[in-house]
Design a protein around this motif. Structure first.
Motif, PDB file in Angstrom:
ATOM      1  N   VAL A 288       0.808  -1.218   0.000  1.00 47.71           N
ATOM      2  CA  VAL A 288       0.000   0.000   0.000  1.00 47.71           C
ATOM      3  C   VAL A 288       0.845   1.273   0.000  1.00 47.71           C
ATOM      4  CG1 VAL A 288      -1.671   1.305   1.366  1.00 47.71           C
ATOM      5  CG2 VAL A 288      -1.969  -1.133   1.036  1.00 47.71           C
ATOM      6  N   LEU A 289       1.961   1.277   0.711  1.00 45.01           N
ATOM      7  CA  LEU A 289       2.736   2.513   0.842  1.00 45.01           C
ATOM      8  C   LEU A 289       3.282   2.972  -0.508  1.00 45.01           C
ATOM      9  CD1 LEU A 289       4.682   1.826   4.145  1.00 45.01           C
ATOM     10  CD2 LEU A 289       2.815   3.427   3.784  1.00 45.01           C
ATOM     11  N   ARG A 290       3.253   4.264  -0.724  1.00 44.94           N
ATOM     12  CA  ARG A 290       3.704   4.822  -2.000  1.00 44.94           C
ATOM     13  C   ARG A 290       5.208   5.020  -2.042  1.00 44.94           C
ATOM     14  NH1 ARG A 290      -0.769   9.246  -3.805  1.00 44.94           N
ATOM     15  NH2 ARG A 290      -2.573   7.917  -3.537  1.00 44.94           N
ATOM     16  N   ASN A 291       5.812   5.333  -0.924  1.00 51.26           N
ATOM     17  CA  ASN A 291       7.251   5.562  -0.876  1.00 51.26           C
ATOM     18  C   ASN A 291       7.974   4.214  -0.822  1.00 51.26           C
ATOM     19  OD1 ASN A 291       9.875   6.305  -0.314  1.00 51.26           O
ATOM     20  ND2 ASN A 291       9.277   7.932   1.097  1.00 51.26           N
TER      21      ASN A 291
ATOM     22  N   SER B 196       8.174   1.246   2.139  1.00 54.18           N
ATOM     23  CA  SER B 196       7.753  -0.104   1.791  1.00 54.18           C
ATOM     24  C   SER B 196       8.835  -1.118   2.151  1.00 54.18           C
ATOM     25  CB  SER B 196       7.437  -0.169   0.298  1.00 54.18           C
ATOM     26  OG  SER B 196       7.051  -1.450  -0.079  1.00 54.18           O
TER      27      SER B 196
ATOM     28  N   LYS C 175      10.199   7.190  -9.250  1.00 54.62           N
ATOM     29  CA  LYS C 175       9.310   8.297  -8.943  1.00 54.62           C
ATOM     30  C   LYS C 175       8.043   7.746  -8.307  1.00 54.62           C
ATOM     31  CE  LYS C 175      11.631  11.512 -11.308  1.00 54.62           C
ATOM     32  NZ  LYS C 175      12.961  11.048 -11.181  1.00 54.62           N
ATOM     33  N   ARG C 176       7.478   8.532  -7.381  1.00 47.85           N
ATOM     34  CA  ARG C 176       6.236   8.089  -6.744  1.00 47.85           C
ATOM     35  C   ARG C 176       5.104   8.168  -7.752  1.00 47.85           C
ATOM     36  NH1 ARG C 176       5.459  10.910  -1.072  1.00 47.85           N
ATOM     37  NH2 ARG C 176       4.608  12.411  -2.498  1.00 47.85           N
ATOM     38  N   GLU C 177       4.276   7.128  -7.728  1.00 48.29           N
ATOM     39  CA  GLU C 177       3.121   7.096  -8.608  1.00 48.29           C
ATOM     40  C   GLU C 177       2.007   7.925  -7.974  1.00 48.29           C
ATOM     41  OE1 GLU C 177       0.162   3.775 -10.509  1.00 48.29           O
ATOM     42  OE2 GLU C 177       2.177   3.217  -9.922  1.00 48.29           O
ATOM     43  N   GLU C 178       1.419   8.820  -8.747  1.00 50.55           N
ATOM     44  CA  GLU C 178       0.434   9.747  -8.191  1.00 50.55           C
ATOM     45  C   GLU C 178      -0.921   9.108  -7.964  1.00 50.55           C
ATOM     46  OE1 GLU C 178       1.125  12.679  -7.002  1.00 50.55           O
ATOM     47  OE2 GLU C 178       3.196  12.353  -7.575  1.00 50.55           O
ATOM     48  N   GLN C 179      -1.290   8.138  -8.804  1.00 47.77           N
ATOM     49  CA  GLN C 179      -2.591   7.511  -8.633  1.00 47.77           C
ATOM     50  C   GLN C 179      -2.408   6.009  -8.511  1.00 47.77           C
ATOM     51  OE1 GLN C 179      -5.440   8.476 -11.557  1.00 47.77           O
ATOM     52  NE2 GLN C 179      -5.187  10.671 -11.362  1.00 47.77           N
ATOM     53  N   PHE C 180      -3.259   5.411  -7.687  1.00 44.78           N
ATOM     54  CA  PHE C 180      -3.244   3.965  -7.586  1.00 44.78           C
ATOM     55  C   PHE C 180      -3.827   3.371  -8.854  1.00 44.78           C
ATOM     56  CE2 PHE C 180      -3.165   4.810  -2.993  1.00 44.78           C
ATOM     57  CZ  PHE C 180      -2.089   3.990  -2.657  1.00 44.78           C
ATOM     58  N   ASN C 181      -3.417   2.161  -9.136  1.00 45.96           N
ATOM     59  CA  ASN C 181      -3.999   1.497 -10.301  1.00 45.96           C
ATOM     60  C   ASN C 181      -5.409   1.035  -9.962  1.00 45.96           C
ATOM     61  OD1 ASN C 181      -3.388  -0.570  -8.575  1.00 45.96           O
ATOM     62  ND2 ASN C 181      -1.667  -1.302  -9.768  1.00 45.96           N
TER      63      ASN C 181
END
Length: 168
Positions: A22-25, A29, A78-84
């Motif tokens: 779940v974590l974006r960073n 993670s 790079k961090r993904e801005e939106q979840f899939n």
């Protein structure tokens, strides 16, 4: 007491594994993955498999996780801005797996397996047992795995030398 310790380790493992996904960073993670590896090693200790716990910490927490961090840092992800769009499917599968786990626990009656009287096991430790089985029964697959790893290592060296030679 053993059931409480198991439930603690299991809950932390499930939470840490969920945070890995779940974590974006990617660094956070990886830290969640580290917590999960240590708690899996704790489960091995409760099962009196100290050798596997040490291997879990040395190999997974020590080597695999460091390799993962190096790859993340080298790639500069790079961090993904939106979840899939796989959230609903993941939620459905999570509910199915949780339901199966609850049904299994209820059907077993939340009992922890206890050894039968007179079957406490031999005086040989688990490290000796693993070594004996590995070098007798599973000697051929062990040797094949070592040859595959040797070929992969030689291939990585050759590929890296090609990359160095082509860049000059």
């Amino acid at each position: 007491m053993a059931t409480f310790v198991f439930l603690y380790f299991a809950a932390v493992i499930v939470m840490a594994a969920s945070l890995v996904v779940v974590l974006r960073n990617p660094i956070y993670s990886a830290l969640s993955l580290l917590v999960m590896f240590f708690h899996v090693a704790g489960l091995y200790v409760t099962l009196h498999a100290e050798f596997l716990a040490a291997i879990q910490i040395i190999v997974y927490a020590g080597a695999i996780l460091v390799l993962y961090l190096f790859v993340v840092m080298l790639l500069n992800v790079k961090r993904e801005e939106q979840f899939n769009q796989q959230g609903p499917v993941a939620l459905f599968l999570g509910v199915v797996l949780l339901t199966e786990a609850v049904l299994l626990a209820v059907s077993r009656g939340f009992t922890v397996g206890t050894p039968e009287p007179g079957r406490e096991g031999s005086a040989v430790g688990n490290t000796e047992s693993i070594g004996e089985i590995l070098y007798s029964t599973y000697l051929f697959p062990f040797e094949i795995a070592s040859l595959i790893l040797l070929v992969a290592m030689i291939g990585a060296v050759i590929l890296s030398k090609k990359g160095i030679m082509e860049s000059k």
